[in-house]
Design an enzyme around this catalytic site. Structure first.
Site, mmCIF file in Angstrom:
data_model
loop_
_atom_site.group_PDB
_atom_site.id
_atom_site.type_symbol
_atom_site.label_atom_id
_atom_site.label_comp_id
_atom_site.label_asym_id
_atom_site.label_seq_id
_atom_site.Cartn_x
_atom_site.Cartn_y
_atom_site.Cartn_z
ATOM 1 N N THR A 240 39.160 53.223 40.913
ATOM 2 C CA THR A 240 38.053 52.318 40.632
ATOM 3 C C THR A 240 38.040 51.902 39.166
ATOM 4 O O THR A 240 38.554 52.609 38.292
ATOM 5 C CB THR A 240 36.713 52.977 41.015
ATOM 6 N N GLN A 262 31.330 54.977 36.381
ATOM 7 C CA GLN A 262 32.605 54.759 37.083
ATOM 8 C C GLN A 262 33.596 55.874 36.790
ATOM 9 O O GLN A 262 34.370 56.272 37.660
ATOM 10 C CB GLN A 262 33.199 53.406 36.711
ATOM 11 N N HIS A 265 33.918 58.909 39.219
ATOM 12 C CA HIS A 265 34.612 58.883 40.503
ATOM 13 C C HIS A 265 35.876 59.748 40.519
ATOM 14 O O HIS A 265 36.144 60.451 41.490
ATOM 15 C CB HIS A 265 35.014 57.446 40.864
ATOM 16 N N GLU A 332 37.763 45.180 39.063
ATOM 17 C CA GLU A 332 37.063 45.412 40.329
ATOM 18 C C GLU A 332 35.574 45.114 40.148
ATOM 19 O O GLU A 332 34.967 44.372 40.923
ATOM 20 C CB GLU A 332 37.270 46.868 40.755
ATOM 21 N N HIS A 333 34.961 45.719 39.138
ATOM 22 C CA HIS A 333 33.560 45.479 38.793
ATOM 23 C C HIS A 333 33.516 44.948 37.364
ATOM 24 O O HIS A 333 34.071 45.562 36.460
ATOM 25 C CB HIS A 333 32.740 46.769 38.830
ATOM 26 N N ASP A 366 26.977 49.323 44.324
ATOM 27 C CA ASP A 366 27.565 50.387 45.130
ATOM 28 C C ASP A 366 26.711 50.712 46.342
ATOM 29 O O ASP A 366 27.232 51.144 47.378
ATOM 30 C CB ASP A 366 27.735 51.654 44.286
ATOM 31 N N GLU A 420 64.066 16.178 58.247
ATOM 32 C CA GLU A 420 64.317 17.617 58.202
ATOM 33 C C GLU A 420 65.499 18.020 59.078
ATOM 34 O O GLU A 420 65.746 19.211 59.277
ATOM 35 C CB GLU A 420 63.051 18.374 58.625
ATOM 36 N N HIS A 425 62.640 17.892 67.515
ATOM 37 C CA HIS A 425 61.210 17.786 67.247
ATOM 38 C C HIS A 425 60.723 16.367 67.563
ATOM 39 O O HIS A 425 59.661 16.174 68.177
ATOM 40 C CB HIS A 425 60.902 18.104 65.783
#
Length: 441
Positions: A240, A262, A265, A332-333, A366, A420, A425
């Site tokens: 985190t 944080q 964690h 992340e945050h 959170d 192509e 096709h």
């Protein structure tokens, strides 16, 4: 306790060169991949027996059954502290408000008269959700995974969390209570790579899933990579992170508290302060010491996280430079604690989630902001989003053209097919009208 990186004075480099100057944890999923391979293959060949062996090896408990009995879920909810239940119920209520609004409706575009393309959104059929165990218990991760899956309309939801010796081989009772509260009755005592393998391969107890989501350690991330292509995944979640962009108006008490929150964690958790105020940097560093000493998990998590290579105070010349740094970091945050924080936040391009001003700490997100806390880490916010209802939906295009609408555009299709060198096709169009398609040798 926390290092400094001084980027003042010289022009900041561009792109990857700037990212390389910023702190980041060592998190080598490629190296872990080879270690999880035999675990994944054992589950493939031996099913529940392998899961039971791995629970004994990694969690210290010998299971009788991998699936959690319905009675255990019921008893966990009945025994849940009323205050915790009320907090979970409010977290669920707020998360539903936000995630329900994310559901997309089918949309039809009339391209030409008689020709339309409709995009409809269909939920995946079955998902496996992971709630980590180990250092902490995360009923909030149950909420953050289950609510968007339910709001997307996923019909079959299974959840895995590591077996706990203290709980008699069941996942933590608060995890079980959160599952029961949300109406999830398919729960497994399985952790790490073996849980992902159970979901991907299926076993005697657990049918295979279409997709796996949820945070976890490096072994979960490596297992997700191992099965990418066989199943869908949300992300390879790493340690985190919090980044705080702050100026002299920020309160050092708040900033220090948020960095510590944080770091709590994991010893690999990243706490990064980006500021143009050396005075704030000094005040935050001074504030860290007493706040760290007054809390829990100091020696095994917080101190190594704050002193690790992944955490730092980054000094910049101004907020413009600070924005370049946080965009390069892709946190992340990301908290914005500056004057006119909302306007500054509006200029951010790369972040998993942004928290504006002094009254929106990451801890709110959170648990009870209504936002999702399953977010991209390791700089992946530069290209990826957090978990949402959209994670569980697939967009399918439905093409509906009349004979006249196809005839009107047929020559363009044939021309592009010839360009192509794919004449068949073009023939697939002209055959419908009895035309002879041009050929090239």
């Amino acid at each position: 306790m926390i290092s400094r990186i001084d980027l003042r004075g010289d022009a900041l480099p561009e792109g990857l060169a700037l990212r390389d100057l910023l702190p980041r944890a060592d998190f080598d999923v490629s190296a872990a991949l080879e270690k999880v391979r035999p675990i994944c293959e054992a589950v493939r060949h031996r099913g529940d027996a392998a899961l039971i062996d791995f629970a004994e090896r990694f969690d210290g408990v010998r299971l009788e059954s991998v699936r959690v009995p319905a009675q255990a879920l019921k008893e966990a909810l009945e025994g849940l502290d009323p205050a915790v239940r009320a907090a979970l119920e409010e977290s669920v209520r707020r998360a539903r408000l936000v995630h329900r609004a994310q559901r997309r409706a089918a949309h039809t575009t009339q391209v030409v008269p008689g020709g339309s393309v409709t995009e409809k959104w269909v939920p995946v059929e079955r998902v496996g959700l992971y709630a980590p165990g180990g250092r902490s218990v995360y009923p909030s991760s149950v909420v953050m995974n289950v609510v968007p899956a339910q709001e997307a309309g996923v019909e079959s939801i299974a959840l895995a969390s590591p077996a706990q010796a203290a709980s008699g081989g069941l996942p933590h009772p608060t995890i079980l209570a959160a599952c029961a509260l949300l109406g999830v009755d398919e729960v497994y005592a399985a952790g790490g790579a073996s849980a992902v393998a159970m979901f991907a391969h299926g076993t005697e107890s657990c049918p295979p899933v279409t997709m796996v989501t949820g945070p976890g350690n490096i072994w979960v991330a490596a297992a997700k990579r191992y099965f990418t292509g066989k199943i869908g995944i949300d992300a390879e979640a790493g340690p985190t992170e919090i980044a705080i962009l702050a100026d002299a108006t920020a309160d050092p008490v708040h900033v220090a508290a948020d960095l510590i929150s944080q770091a709590e964690h994991d010893p690999l958790a990243a706490a990064v302060l980006v500021t143009d105020s050396a005075e704030l940097a000094d005040a935050v560093e001074a504030e860290l010491r007493p706040q760290v000493e007054a809390t829990k998990h100091v020696e095994d998590r917080i101190r190594p996280a704050l002193s690790g290579k992944q955490s730092a105070v980054v000094l910049v010349d101004g907020i413009d430079e600070g924005l370049r740094v946080v965009d390069a970091y892709g946190a992340e945050h990301l908290e914005i604690q500056t004057a006119d924080a909302a306007a500054v936040a509006d200029r951010v391009r790369n972040a998993g989630a942004i928290f504006i001003g002094p009254w929106a700490p990451v801890s709110l997100g959170d648990y009870a902001a209504g936002s999702n806390h399953v977010l991209p880490t390791g700089g992946c916010a530069c290209h990826s989003s957090g978990l949402s209802v959209q994670s569980f939906l697939r967009g399918i295009h439905i093409v509906d053209y009349s004979r006249e609408a196809l005839a009107e555009v047929a020559h363009h299709v044939v021309t592009l097919a010839q360009a192509e060198d794919l004449p068949a096709h073009g023939a697939a169009v002209t055959a419908r009208f009895g035309w002879k398609a041009p050929t090239t040798k």
